[in-house]
Design a protein around this motif. Structure first.
Motif, PDB file in Angstrom:
ATOM      1  N   ASP A   1      48.104  39.656  40.445  1.00  0.00           N
ATOM      2  CA  ASP A   1      49.340  38.488  39.456  1.00  0.00           C
ATOM      3  C   ASP A   1      48.278  37.747  38.706  1.00  0.00           C
ATOM      4  OD1 ASP A   1      51.086  39.947  41.586  1.00  0.00           O
ATOM      5  OD2 ASP A   1      51.202  37.998  42.328  1.00  0.00           O
ATOM      6  N   ASP A   2      49.587  37.230  37.717  1.00  0.00           N
ATOM      7  CA  ASP A   2      48.642  35.923  36.688  1.00  0.00           C
ATOM      8  C   ASP A   2      48.064  36.886  35.862  1.00  0.00           C
ATOM      9  OD1 ASP A   2      50.851  34.716  37.076  1.00  0.00           O
ATOM     10  OD2 ASP A   2      49.967  33.141  38.815  1.00  0.00           O
ATOM     11  N   THR A   3      47.292  37.726  35.245  1.00  0.00           N
ATOM     12  CA  THR A   3      46.475  38.252  34.757  1.00  0.00           C
ATOM     13  C   THR A   3      46.601  39.106  33.280  1.00  0.00           C
ATOM     14  OG1 THR A   3      45.795  40.822  35.594  1.00  0.00           O
ATOM     15  CG2 THR A   3      44.986  38.576  36.703  1.00  0.00           C
ATOM     16  N   PRO A   4      46.043  39.613  32.218  1.00  0.00           N
ATOM     17  CA  PRO A   4      46.401  40.097  31.309  1.00  0.00           C
ATOM     18  C   PRO A   4      47.404  41.822  31.611  1.00  0.00           C
ATOM     19  CG  PRO A   4      44.657  39.665  30.661  1.00  0.00           C
ATOM     20  CD  PRO A   4      44.680  39.055  31.960  1.00  0.00           C
ATOM     21  N   LEU A   5      46.120  42.291  32.659  1.00  0.00           N
ATOM     22  CA  LEU A   5      46.281  43.383  33.174  1.00  0.00           C
ATOM     23  C   LEU A   5      47.582  43.516  34.394  1.00  0.00           C
ATOM     24  CD1 LEU A   5      45.940  46.493  34.139  1.00  0.00           C
ATOM     25  CD2 LEU A   5      44.778  45.706  36.484  1.00  0.00           C
ATOM     26  N   ALA A   6      48.539  42.810  34.710  1.00  0.00           N
ATOM     27  CA  ALA A   6      49.703  42.189  35.321  1.00  0.00           C
ATOM     28  C   ALA A   6      50.725  41.809  34.735  1.00  0.00           C
ATOM     29  CB  ALA A   6      49.810  40.669  35.907  1.00  0.00           C
ATOM     30  N   ARG A   7      50.407  41.466  32.970  1.00  0.00           N
ATOM     31  CA  ARG A   7      51.449  41.646  31.936  1.00  0.00           C
ATOM     32  C   ARG A   7      52.015  42.997  32.106  1.00  0.00           C
ATOM     33  NH1 ARG A   7      49.586  36.263  32.294  1.00  0.00           N
ATOM     34  NH2 ARG A   7      47.530  36.904  30.593  1.00  0.00           N
ATOM     35  N   ALA A   8      49.812  43.466  31.490  1.00  0.00           N
ATOM     36  CA  ALA A   8      50.554  45.068  30.816  1.00  0.00           C
ATOM     37  C   ALA A   8      51.502  46.355  32.156  1.00  0.00           C
ATOM     38  CB  ALA A   8      49.414  45.075  30.383  1.00  0.00           C
ATOM     39  N   VAL A   9      50.802  45.689  32.997  1.00  0.00           N
ATOM     40  CA  VAL A   9      52.112  46.875  33.559  1.00  0.00           C
ATOM     41  C   VAL A   9      53.705  46.461  34.190  1.00  0.00           C
ATOM     42  CG1 VAL A   9      52.535  47.228  36.742  1.00  0.00           C
ATOM     43  CG2 VAL A   9      50.309  46.976  35.489  1.00  0.00           C
ATOM     44  N   ASP A  10      53.363  45.334  33.714  1.00  0.00           N
ATOM     45  CA  ASP A  10      55.094  44.883  33.923  1.00  0.00           C
ATOM     46  C   ASP A  10      55.800  45.323  32.486  1.00  0.00           C
ATOM     47  OD1 ASP A  10      55.213  43.510  36.082  1.00  0.00           O
ATOM     48  OD2 ASP A  10      54.565  40.925  34.852  1.00  0.00           O
ATOM     49  N   VAL A  11      55.110  45.314  31.616  1.00  0.00           N
ATOM     50  CA  VAL A  11      55.218  46.030  30.056  1.00  0.00           C
ATOM     51  C   VAL A  11      55.892  47.846  30.323  1.00  0.00           C
ATOM     52  CG1 VAL A  11      54.894  46.476  27.670  1.00  0.00           C
ATOM     53  CG2 VAL A  11      54.238  43.891  28.547  1.00  0.00           C
ATOM     54  N   ALA A  12      54.302  47.903  30.857  1.00  0.00           N
ATOM     55  CA  ALA A  12      54.951  49.572  30.645  1.00  0.00           C
ATOM     56  C   ALA A  12      55.615  49.972  32.128  1.00  0.00           C
ATOM     57  CB  ALA A  12      53.658  49.942  31.791  1.00  0.00           C
ATOM     58  N   ILE A  13      56.142  49.102  33.014  1.00  0.00           N
ATOM     59  CA  ILE A  13      57.530  49.278  33.645  1.00  0.00           C
ATOM     60  C   ILE A  13      58.461  49.406  32.876  1.00  0.00           C
ATOM     61  CG2 ILE A  13      58.854  48.919  36.098  1.00  0.00           C
ATOM     62  CD1 ILE A  13      55.704  48.153  37.485  1.00  0.00           C
ATOM     63  N   ASP A  14      58.747  47.867  32.059  1.00  0.00           N
ATOM     64  CA  ASP A  14      59.949  47.728  31.516  1.00  0.00           C
ATOM     65  C   ASP A  14      60.767  48.601  30.540  1.00  0.00           C
ATOM     66  OD1 ASP A  14      62.190  45.858  30.890  1.00  0.00           O
ATOM     67  OD2 ASP A  14      61.183  45.753  28.993  1.00  0.00           O
ATOM     68  N   GLN A  15      59.191  49.048  29.901  1.00  0.00           N
ATOM     69  CA  GLN A  15      59.183  50.118  28.873  1.00  0.00           C
ATOM     70  C   GLN A  15      59.302  51.152  29.199  1.00  0.00           C
ATOM     71  OE1 GLN A  15      60.259  48.573  25.360  1.00  0.00           O
ATOM     72  NE2 GLN A  15      60.274  46.783  26.585  1.00  0.00           N
ATOM     73  N   GLU A  16      59.085  51.837  30.244  1.00  0.00           N
ATOM     74  CA  GLU A  16      59.532  52.986  31.168  1.00  0.00           C
ATOM     75  C   GLU A  16      58.074  53.970  30.343  1.00  0.00           C
ATOM     76  OE1 GLU A  16      62.799  53.997  30.921  1.00  0.00           O
ATOM     77  OE2 GLU A  16      64.122  53.085  32.017  1.00  0.00           O
ATOM     78  N   TRP A  17      56.562  53.461  30.548  1.00  0.00           N
ATOM     79  CA  TRP A  17      55.805  54.011  30.000  1.00  0.00           C
ATOM     80  C   TRP A  17      55.236  54.652  30.611  1.00  0.00           C
ATOM     81  CZ3 TRP A  17      53.062  49.312  26.829  1.00  0.00           C
ATOM     82  CH2 TRP A  17      54.209  49.013  25.614  1.00  0.00           C
ATOM     83  N   LEU A  18      54.768  54.403  32.061  1.00  0.00           N
ATOM     84  CA  LEU A  18      53.799  54.719  32.873  1.00  0.00           C
ATOM     85  C   LEU A  18      55.167  54.286  34.551  1.00  0.00           C
ATOM     86  CD1 LEU A  18      50.510  53.998  32.261  1.00  0.00           C
ATOM     87  CD2 LEU A  18      51.343  56.340  32.004  1.00  0.00           C
ATOM     88  N   VAL A  19      54.811  55.205  35.760  1.00  0.00           N
ATOM     89  CA  VAL A  19      55.345  54.817  36.457  1.00  0.00           C
ATOM     90  C   VAL A  19      54.618  54.498  37.761  1.00  0.00           C
ATOM     91  CG1 VAL A  19      57.795  56.452  36.255  1.00  0.00           C
ATOM     92  CG2 VAL A  19      56.279  57.387  37.307  1.00  0.00           C
ATOM     93  N   PRO A  20      54.848  53.697  38.531  1.00  0.00           N
ATOM     94  CA  PRO A  20      53.545  53.563  39.754  1.00  0.00           C
ATOM     95  C   PRO A  20      53.520  54.933  40.382  1.00  0.00           C
ATOM     96  CG  PRO A  20      55.065  51.957  39.591  1.00  0.00           C
ATOM     97  CD  PRO A  20      55.760  53.087  39.013  1.00  0.00           C
TER      98      PRO A  20
END
Length: 173
Positions: A144-163
């Motif tokens: 949590d609270d890392t640039p990677l966590a923010r990028a994961v949020d963006v990727a999921i929100d934008q539907e770029w990648l799925v977990p």
């Protein structure tokens, strides 16, 4: 089709873009392609110049994102990275000028396979969305609270990648 030109001669200053859709849509299309590329098969790989199977190298990904975002290098200063081939210098410079390569440190290792986590951090930064996620995540492989966590949020929100699983995003794959 091309409009009228002075003297009915085509102007070299006009060109039809090979990417007629808006840049954000192109990037989304690219990232959807990336979802497939970072898994066994790729449907859109030819359009972006990426291999259709297997791992994608960091260098290939950097080149493809520079092309997708239509990035051009502006400076000529020395780059802080080791071992950059001559054919990659301008591409690396263009992405570096947008501060999207800091995750790699001083050695880009352009031949190494890029991970899902690295790819979304670069893309989110280039899309101007790098800080837009809240940084809170339910995934065990993302702190949590890392640039990677923010990028994961963006990727999921934008539907770029799925977990890859409900509790694992798969950032190291």
């Amino acid at each position: 089709l091309f409009g009228s030109f002075p003297g009915n001669a085509p102007s070299l200053h006009y060109r039809l873009s090979p990417f007629p859709m808006p840049i954000f849509r192109r990037v989304s299309t690219f990232l959807i392609s990336l979802t497939i590329l970072l898994q066994p098969a790729a449907v859109f790989a030819g359009e972006w110049g990426l291999p259709d199977t297997g791992d994608v190298s960091r260098g290939t990904f950097i080149r493809a994102t520079a092309r997708a975002f239509e990035l051009q290098a502006h400076g000529k200063e020395a780059l802080p990275y080791r071992r950059i081939s001559k054919d990659m210098i301008e591409v690396v410079r263009a992405v570096h000028e947008r501060d999207a390569l800091s995750i790699f440190g001083k050695d880009l290792r352009l031949a190494a396979a890029i991970t899902r986590g690295e790819s979304i951090q670069i893309t989110a930064k280039l899309a101007g969305l790098g800080q837009s996620g809240d940084g809170k995540t339910k995934f065990r492989d993302v702190r949590d609270d890392t640039p990677l966590a923010r990028a994961v949020d963006v990727a999921i929100d934008q539907e770029w990648l799925v977990p890859v699983r409900s509790t694992q995003f798969g950032v190291t794959q």
